[in-house]
Design a protein around this motif. Structure first.
Motif, PDB file in Angstrom:
ATOM      1  N   UNK A 192      -1.060   5.713   8.662  1.00 15.60           N
ATOM      2  CA  UNK A 192       0.212   4.738   8.889  1.00 15.60           C
ATOM      3  C   UNK A 192      -0.388   3.228   8.523  1.00 15.60           C
ATOM      4  N   UNK A 193      -1.644   2.920   9.001  1.00 13.77           N
ATOM      5  CA  UNK A 193      -2.168   1.806   8.591  1.00 13.77           C
ATOM      6  C   UNK A 193      -3.741   1.599   8.753  1.00 13.77           C
ATOM      7  N   UNK A 194      -4.594   1.389   7.844  1.00 11.80           N
ATOM      8  CA  UNK A 194      -3.929   0.628   6.576  1.00 11.80           C
ATOM      9  C   UNK A 194      -3.945   1.333   5.325  1.00 11.80           C
ATOM     10  N   UNK A 195      -3.749   2.932   5.727  1.00 17.30           N
ATOM     11  CA  UNK A 195      -3.577   3.634   4.370  1.00 17.30           C
ATOM     12  C   UNK A 195      -4.891   4.366   4.185  1.00 17.30           C
ATOM     13  N   UNK A 196      -4.636   5.414   3.338  1.00 18.61           N
ATOM     14  CA  UNK A 196      -5.994   6.254   3.224  1.00 18.61           C
ATOM     15  C   UNK A 196      -6.398   6.218   1.780  1.00 18.61           C
ATOM     16  N   UNK A 197      -7.649   6.473   1.537  1.00 21.76           N
ATOM     17  CA  UNK A 197      -8.485   6.043   0.482  1.00 21.76           C
ATOM     18  C   UNK A 197      -7.974   7.117  -0.761  1.00 21.76           C
ATOM     19  N   UNK A 198      -7.630   6.691  -1.992  1.00 22.93           N
ATOM     20  CA  UNK A 198      -7.425   7.511  -3.032  1.00 22.93           C
ATOM     21  C   UNK A 198      -8.637   8.583  -3.451  1.00 22.93           C
ATOM     22  N   UNK A 199      -8.015   9.858  -3.549  1.00 19.20           N
ATOM     23  CA  UNK A 199      -8.810  10.759  -3.771  1.00 19.20           C
ATOM     24  C   UNK A 199      -8.864  11.273  -5.292  1.00 19.20           C
ATOM     25  N   UNK A 200      -7.955  10.444  -6.055  1.00 17.04           N
ATOM     26  CA  UNK A 200      -7.440  10.896  -7.355  1.00 17.04           C
ATOM     27  C   UNK A 200      -8.108  10.009  -8.512  1.00 17.04           C
ATOM     28  N   UNK A 201      -9.105   9.047  -8.061  1.00 18.83           N
ATOM     29  CA  UNK A 201      -9.414   7.933  -8.857  1.00 18.83           C
ATOM     30  C   UNK A 201      -8.409   7.000  -9.258  1.00 18.83           C
ATOM     31  N   UNK A 202      -7.511   6.991  -8.698  1.00 17.66           N
ATOM     32  CA  UNK A 202      -6.158   6.033  -9.013  1.00 17.66           C
ATOM     33  C   UNK A 202      -6.382   4.684  -8.706  1.00 17.66           C
ATOM     34  N   UNK A 203      -7.212   4.561  -7.496  1.00 17.31           N
ATOM     35  CA  UNK A 203      -7.630   3.212  -7.017  1.00 17.31           C
ATOM     36  C   UNK A 203      -6.473   2.868  -6.147  1.00 17.31           C
ATOM     37  N   UNK A 204      -5.358   3.713  -5.848  1.00 12.75           N
ATOM     38  CA  UNK A 204      -4.155   3.407  -5.032  1.00 12.75           C
ATOM     39  C   UNK A 204      -4.386   4.035  -3.631  1.00 12.75           C
ATOM     40  N   UNK A 205      -4.197   3.027  -2.621  1.00 16.83           N
ATOM     41  CA  UNK A 205      -4.309   3.664  -1.373  1.00 16.83           C
ATOM     42  C   UNK A 205      -2.862   4.076  -0.836  1.00 16.83           C
ATOM     43  N   UNK A 206      -2.828   4.937  -0.190  1.00 20.31           N
ATOM     44  CA  UNK A 206      -1.719   5.736   0.410  1.00 20.31           C
ATOM     45  C   UNK A 206      -1.321   5.466   1.746  1.00 20.31           C
ATOM     46  N   UNK A 207      -0.058   4.922   2.084  1.00 19.13           N
ATOM     47  CA  UNK A 207       0.220   4.373   3.578  1.00 19.13           C
ATOM     48  C   UNK A 207       1.492   5.274   3.775  1.00 19.13           C
ATOM     49  N   UNK A 208       1.726   5.746   4.961  1.00 17.94           N
ATOM     50  CA  UNK A 208       2.644   6.607   5.267  1.00 17.94           C
ATOM     51  C   UNK A 208       3.477   5.882   6.702  1.00 17.94           C
ATOM     52  N   UNK A 209       4.782   5.599   6.435  1.00 21.37           N
ATOM     53  CA  UNK A 209       5.561   5.018   7.481  1.00 21.37           C
ATOM     54  C   UNK A 209       5.974   6.074   8.500  1.00 21.37           C
ATOM     55  N   UNK A 210       5.091   6.607   9.132  1.00 21.53           N
ATOM     56  CA  UNK A 210       5.363   7.975   9.996  1.00 21.53           C
ATOM     57  C   UNK A 210       6.261   7.733  11.205  1.00 21.53           C
ATOM     58  N   UNK A 211       6.236   6.421  11.504  1.00 23.81           N
ATOM     59  CA  UNK A 211       6.891   6.046  12.578  1.00 23.81           C
ATOM     60  C   UNK A 211       8.244   6.012  12.503  1.00 23.81           C
ATOM     61  N   UNK A 212       8.721   6.114  11.232  1.00 23.23           N
ATOM     62  CA  UNK A 212      10.010   5.661  10.773  1.00 23.23           C
ATOM     63  C   UNK A 212      10.600   4.555  11.258  1.00 23.23           C
TER      64      UNK A 212
END
Ligand code: BGC
Length: 736
Positions: A577-597
């Protein structure tokens, strides 16, 4: 340069005036803007068009000198007009005529819950921008306070989409009535500074439409904003400065936005997407933040030579280019070439008075055992403690950094009010920096004493003081209220809590003032006499605070966000949710999920029955208000509400009547209640007023993602009216 181009346009007009029928349509103010746009467009070469869609300097883009069409000049925003930087450097240009009125930070404005003051703010800053010959003001910011840690919360309008939407519209209108475009930022789901250029926000449609878009939607549809700034982050895996869903489908499609999308500085990342997905003007590309030099290579911008090459070799057509240029021409006709625009004013006494009024009206009285207001002529010594009583705070914080003519600190204001009765002790040393991006406050904040000495001196001074006012909180340095970093926690820094507790032992009635732009835990109720939430108040911040402390202004500010007791109480529990999870695909883009809706801010605390320290909408007064006589009546899809509000105390004051809607069972899980109306009402002692509001069908709807529609679940809705989200005074119901 600007003056020369406008002179050229005037010369063309003058020449044409000899025979009015020869006046080119694009210069003819009597003609409809759409005709003028088409006429101008038809006269431009492809090269001239491409020149218009990207920057030529840090804050400007070219016009068409040959035709007398002026350049577009932008300025930050959103709290005052940014001091001039060099053409191609972030360094100060060293002008001596660019010290502006610094207005309170937007968190203070939203704490006023006063649409009229938002209009005044917009009008004043619009006048300042116009005087400084700026066409686009880079603000206001309306990103939602999803986490109390977000470093830029001070530049935004709180945690609630309805409050932010209501407050942004008058600001936009106020700015634009001066022939200056408001550029609403940062679009969208840009709710943290940590890795702001590398984070993909994964948010479901319902949450997007209910929480994160409404303020932008209102700014565009009701405020008529002429510009919107794309944000640095990604949504749906695509950078937001050229995000198909956000810009093409929603902003320009669903909302019918006819203005200009401007990239955040350096936010444009891809040649083809920049052409195709809704970006109109590219700024700040290929700069290295505050550090790079003169070789920015504006021709190398995504929307510069790479665009021309694609057009020349047939890889893209010119439809997109024409659309971008139409929008830019429309912007120019609305701003620089708007013959009806006023000339603006700068640093007028009215602007400083407005800044003071807004800062005072936004000040929130969180707790009071009766010590406030201080008597008009207090007897005995008044001890002021704390760094924020002396630290000037207009300077700093990132792009909203300002150079102002003057800034009144709290200590200066208290001294002006109470003279020699006021003595000062620092208490602690926090951040001694006094300049930012080479704008300096000219202060020397160094203090050779150790923490022990600082505290001992403050305690000794407190022991014979009649009143103690502690002024502390955050500042605009790294990891506090500051662009590009987030806070690390919500506690008071620099050991201030210990200082407060130690002082409270000798001065249990002390007044604690927290200056910040974001939620800070202040667990001092019962230990001290009063707790006040102040803000970065701008040029007049000290005077505004003194107005409230001394009772000259009766506080009426209400919190635009929840102040939690602990960070861990909030909805963001996981790294995803915060601050996001590290990329595993080499993209350099972190993923953050607004799970709290949709469960953000008070929506979360309500649903989990967690008591925050101070609830959204909380704020006390030196008087009291009685609520009675709630009436609800239905008129088609609308509900009319009326209630009686009475000032039952002995001081004049204002109350913000807040109306929340609670939905029945059925449909998706809904928050326990949601703000859907408010009105700020000023009453003399003993005076009453009937307060009326209309709730339209949107007030009862949720966004149904599968059908992509705002939907009302049939049933009985509770209507809750009160003084804060946790202080509901009247309840009624209506069947829909
Ligand atoms: C900020 C914007 C600002 C721009 C120009 C960016 O870093 O995110 O809010 O308007 O710089 O200074």
């Amino acid at each position: 340069m600007r003056k020369i181009v406008l002179f050229a346009a005037a010369a063309l007009m003058a020449a044409a005036c000899v025979n009015r029928s020869k006046l080119p349509v694009y210069l003819d103010q009597t003609k409809d803007i759409s005709l003028r746009v088409e006429d101008a467009l038809s006269r431009l070469t492809t090269e001239e068009k491409v020149a218009m869609v990207h920057a030529q300097s840090k804050f400007s883009s070219p016009g068409v000198p040959r035709l007398g069409i002026p350049e577009v000049w932008c300025t930050d925003g959103p709290h005052g007009i940014r001091p001039e930087v060099l053409w191609d450097e972030w360094d100060q240009a060293g002008w001596t005529n660019d010290s502006c009125t610094a207005f309170p930070a937007l968190s203070a404005l939203s704490a006023t819950w006063d649409r009229g003051l938002s209009r005044l703010y917009g009008d004043c800053i619009g006048q300042e921008a116009r005087y400084r010959e700026k066409d686009v003001l880079l603000g206001p910011g309306v990103n939602i306070c999803r986490t109390p840690l977000n470093g830029r919360t001070f530049e935004y309008m709180g945690e609630d989409p309805y409050l932010a939407a209501q407050m942004v519209v008058p600001y936009v209108k106020g700015v634009q009535e001066n022939g200056v475009a408001a550029c609403v930022k940062h679009f969208a789901v840009n709710n943290q500074e940590t890795r702001r250029t590398q984070t993909n926000s994964n948010v479901d449609d319902r949450t997007l439409y209910e929480i994160y878009l409404p303020a932008f939607e209102a700014a565009v549809k009701e405020g008529g904003a002429w510009a919107v700034m794309g944000s640095y982050n990604l949504y749906n895996g695509q950078y937001n400065c050229h995000n198909k869903v956000l810009l093409q489908d929603i902003l320009k499609g669903e909302w019918g936005f006819d203005g200009v999308v401007i990239s955040d500085w350096g936010g444009c990342r891809d040649d083809d997407e920049a052409i195709l997905y809704g970006l109109d003007m590219e700024y700040g590309t290929w700069t290295d933040g505050l550090h790079s030099g003169a070789s920015n290579g504006y021709d190398c911008y995504h929307l510069a030579n790479p665009y021309l090459e694609r057009i020349r070799d047939g890889r893209v057509g010119t439809d997109e280019l024409d659309d971008k240029v139409r929008r830019i021409l429309r912007l120019i006709f609305r701003t620089a070439m708007n013959g009806d625009k006023p000339f603006g004013t700068f640093n007028s006494p009215e602007h400083y008075a407005a800044a003071r009024k807004i800062a005072a009206e936004g000040t929130v009285l969180l707790y009071n055992n009766g010590v406030l207001p201080l008597p008009e002529k207090p007897e005995g010594k008044i001890l002021v403690v704390g760094e924020n009583a002396i630290k000037k705070m207009v300077v700093g914080g990132g792009s909203s950094n300002l150079k102002t003519k003057y800034e009144v600190s709290p200590l200066e204001a208290f001294k002006a009010l109470w003279g020699d009765a006021v003595v000062y002790e620092r208490g602690y040393v926090g951040d001694v920096s006094t300049s930012y991006n080479k704008v300096s406050t000219g202060q020397d904040l160094s203090d050779p004493r150790s923490s022990f000495e600082l505290l001992s001196d403050a305690i000794a001074a407190a022991s014979d003081a009649r009143y103690v006012i502690f002024v502390g909180g955050l500042n605009k340095s790294k990891n506090q209220d500051n662009e590009s970093t987030d806070k690390l926690d919500i506690c008071l820094p620099y050991g201030q809590a210990d200082v407060i507790e130690a002082l409270a032992e000798v001065a249990p009635d002390m007044v604690v003032v927290n200056i910040s732009g974001s939620p800070v835990a202040l667990p001092f109720e019962g230990k001290v006499g009063a707790i006040v939430q102040g803000w970065y108040g701008g040029s007049e911040s000290g005077n505004a605070l003194a107005d409230v402390i001394s009772g000259k202004v009766n506080p009426s500010g209400k919190l635009p966000f929840t102040v939690p007791a602990a960070l861990s109480d909030g909805p963001l529990k996981t790294e995803r949710q915060y601050p996001g999870i590290a990329p595993e695909d080499g993209s350099g883009i972190w993923q953050e999920y607004y799970d709290e809706g949709v469960f953000v801010g008070y929506r979360w605390y309500d649903s989990k029955e967690i008591k925050p320290l101070y609830a959204f909408g909380h704020g006390l007064s030196y008087t009291t208000f009685d609520y009675s006589g709630l009436r609800l009546s239905r008129n088609g899809k609308k509900v009319k509400l009326s209630l009686k509000l009475r000032n039952s105390g002995d001081r004049a004051g204002a109350e913000v009547v807040q109306v929340y809607v609670s939905a029945p069972e059925g449909g998706p899980e809904r928050p326990l209640k949601e703000l859907k109306g408010f009105e700020k009402v000023y009453l003399e002692p003993g005076e009453s007023k009937i307060v009326e509001m209309i709730l339209d069908s949107r007030a009862f709807s949720y966004f149904d993602a599968p059908s992509h529609k705002w939907t009302v679940v049939p049933g009985t809705y509770s209507i809750l009216a009160g003084s804060a989200s946790d202080d509901i005074r009247l309840e009624g119901s209506v069947k829909l």
